[in-house]
Design an enzyme around this catalytic site. Structure first.
Site, mmCIF file in Angstrom:
data_model
loop_
_atom_site.group_PDB
_atom_site.id
_atom_site.type_symbol
_atom_site.label_atom_id
_atom_site.label_comp_id
_atom_site.label_asym_id
_atom_site.label_seq_id
_atom_site.Cartn_x
_atom_site.Cartn_y
_atom_site.Cartn_z
ATOM 1 C CD GLU A 1 -8.258 -6.204 -0.126
ATOM 2 O OE1 GLU A 1 -7.419 -5.388 0.306
ATOM 3 O OE2 GLU A 1 -9.483 -6.091 0.067
ATOM 4 C CG ASP A 2 -5.465 -7.464 2.814
ATOM 5 O OD1 ASP A 2 -4.904 -7.495 1.704
ATOM 6 O OD2 ASP A 2 -5.691 -6.413 3.434
ATOM 7 C CG ASP B 1 -1.685 3.957 3.360
ATOM 8 O OD1 ASP B 1 -1.198 2.826 3.154
ATOM 9 O OD2 ASP B 1 -2.869 4.122 3.722
ATOM 10 N NE ARG C 1 -13.455 3.717 5.098
ATOM 11 C CZ ARG C 1 -12.690 2.694 5.450
ATOM 12 N NH1 ARG C 1 -12.045 2.004 4.517
ATOM 13 N NH2 ARG C 1 -12.559 2.355 6.710
ATOM 14 C CG MET D 1 -1.539 4.423 7.498
ATOM 15 S SD MET D 1 -3.073 3.531 7.863
ATOM 16 C CE MET D 1 -2.676 1.946 7.168
ATOM 17 C CG HIS E 1 -5.287 8.167 4.192
ATOM 18 N ND1 HIS E 1 -6.372 7.484 3.711
ATOM 19 C CD2 HIS E 1 -4.342 7.237 4.469
ATOM 20 C CE1 HIS E 1 -6.101 6.195 3.680
ATOM 21 N NE2 HIS E 1 -4.877 6.003 4.137
ATOM 22 C CG ASP F 1 -1.993 -1.048 1.148
ATOM 23 O OD1 ASP F 1 -2.217 -1.593 0.049
ATOM 24 O OD2 ASP F 1 -2.608 -1.337 2.194
ATOM 25 C CD1 TRP G 1 -10.248 -0.336 3.161
ATOM 26 C CD2 TRP G 1 -11.786 -1.344 4.442
ATOM 27 N NE1 TRP G 1 -9.643 -0.671 4.357
ATOM 28 C CE2 TRP G 1 -10.568 -1.289 5.162
ATOM 29 C CE3 TRP G 1 -12.900 -1.945 5.043
ATOM 30 C CZ2 TRP G 1 -10.434 -1.793 6.453
ATOM 31 C CZ3 TRP G 1 -12.778 -2.448 6.322
ATOM 32 C CH2 TRP G 1 -11.549 -2.363 7.007
#
Length: 397
Positions: A306-307, A243, A338, A333, A336, A241, A303
């Site tokens: 998937e992980d 971030d 969403r 991280m 931020h 990712d 969101w």
């Protein structure tokens, strides 16, 4: 011995009056010592001259070998000459500093030469690692500054150590949309880290076109295929990712015998693994491991989920997750809000339960997309793709 010879031996030395006894004898010894020291000084001077001549000969011999070394890189194309190495005055205590891998410049000579010697394998434990890093996201980070800090990175975000041969060729894949601010910080920190780790790598930013619902896992599948199109020698894939930045460069971005989970202790989770089956943030699989699980799922729009599906695929194929020590696998991280069009996927829990049924039909072998643009930037390769839109009804399975 004749009387004449005996008298000659007993004559006083020049400048020493009287017979050879008492003060005269001391004078003779002083003269002899002076002559001896003079001869020793001459001998030392000759040795110094000889040493200088040998040093000059060795210098030109090594210089010729350096020319031969660079001539090998000239055959790879002129792009490398556009990127000189970093200054030798680099501050290695900084997170974005890079320990010198060689005192040689990386630019090719442009002239053919004899065959260069084979470079040794890169060490398993790179000697230039810093360890714990100070990561902050408050200072302005223009892309021009990041480019100046990484002059040895080639166009498209490619890098190869100049002094050793890595065992793997690593493609770093970043799913992306509207995160330019985060990307600059990521490049600022990660390029120096990856160079210190003595990796041969390339950076690929897979940019989802349009404003439809975001699909992270499908973008990662696209990145896997597109990276191999550019370089078929990639055998290790890091999925990150944009971030997330590692806080310790000993967290080596390499692939092993088992799939690797790197981001095991994020600051947003209190530097702890949120749950045993967590496989999010930053992970790595070899090419063979990725194909064994049929890549990542394509049907997780929005969101989450998937992980866990990827974790299930790894477990169902008999593999286990490898993780670094929790003191090394720490990440910061970039905070931020969403993203728009990346709302939580309401179907994710049902899909996770059906991984065993869907993983053979949904994955790298079924991904469909259209490449709209490939742009090789100084620090990364940007690939803009159209991956479609989510179906209006949930697919069966």
């Amino acid at each position: 011995m004749t009387v004449k010879q005996e008298r000659r031996l007993c004559l006083p030395a020049a400048g020493c009056p009287g017979p050879l006894d008492g003060p005269a004898a001391a004078c003779v010894m002083s003269r002899l010592l002076g002559v001896t020291l003079e001869r020793v000084c001459k001998a030392v001077l000759l040795l110094c001259l000889l040493h200088f001549l040998v040093a000059v000969i060795l210098y030109f011999d090594v210089y010729a070998q350096h020319l031969a070394f660079f001539s090998r890189f000239s055959a790879r194309g002129p792009a490398r000459a556009l990127h000189p190495t970093a200054s030798s005055s680099t501050n290695y205590s900084r997170p974005n500093a890079t320990a010198p891998s060689s005192g040689l410049p990386e630019a090719p000579s442009g002239r053919p030469g004899p065959t260069a010697p084979v470079l040794p394998p890169c060490p398993d434990s790179p000697p230039g690692l810093v360890g714990r890093l100070l990561i902050e996201f408050t200072s302005p980070m223009p892309l021009e500054r990041v480019q100046r800090e990484n002059p040895s990175v080639l166009l498209g975000g490619r890098y190869t150590p100049p002094d050793c041969t890595p065992a793997q060729t690593v493609a770093v894949i970043i799913p992306f949309r509207h995160r330019e601010h985060h990307l600059r910080y990521w490049l600022h920190y990660l390029h120096p880290i990856l160079r210190r780790q003595r990796l041969r790598y390339g950076i690929y930013v897979i940019n989802q076109h349009g404003e439809d619902t975001f699909n992270r896992a499908k973008l990662l599948n696209v990145g896997f295929l597109e990276a191999l199109k550019e370089d078929a020698t990639y055998n290790c894939f890091i999925f990150s990712d944009v971030d997330l930045v590692p806080m310790d460069d000993r967290n080596l971005y390499r692939c092993g015998d088992q799939p690797r989970h790197f981001a095991i202790a994020m600051d947003k989770f209190g530097f702890r693994l949120p749950y045993t089956g967590y496989f999010g943030g930053v992970s790595g699989l070899s090419k063979a491991q990725f194909l064994r699980i049929n890549g990542f799922p394509n049907e997780y729009w929005g969101w989450g989920g998937e992980d866990d599906d990827i974790f299930n695929r790894i477990s169902l194929t008999g593999m286990k997750i490898s993780r670094p020590d929790i003191r090394i696998g720490r990440y910061r991280m970039i905070k931020h809000d969403r993203d728009k069009h990346n709302e939580p996927n309401p179907q994710r829990f049902t899909k996770i339960q059906n991984t065993k049924l869907t993983m053979k039909r949904d994955g790298i072998r079924s991904v469909r997309y259209q490449v709209l643009e490939v742009s090789r930037q100084p620090l990364f390769t940007n690939i803009t793709v159209d991956i479609g839109r989510p179906p209006s009804w949930p697919p069966r399975g």
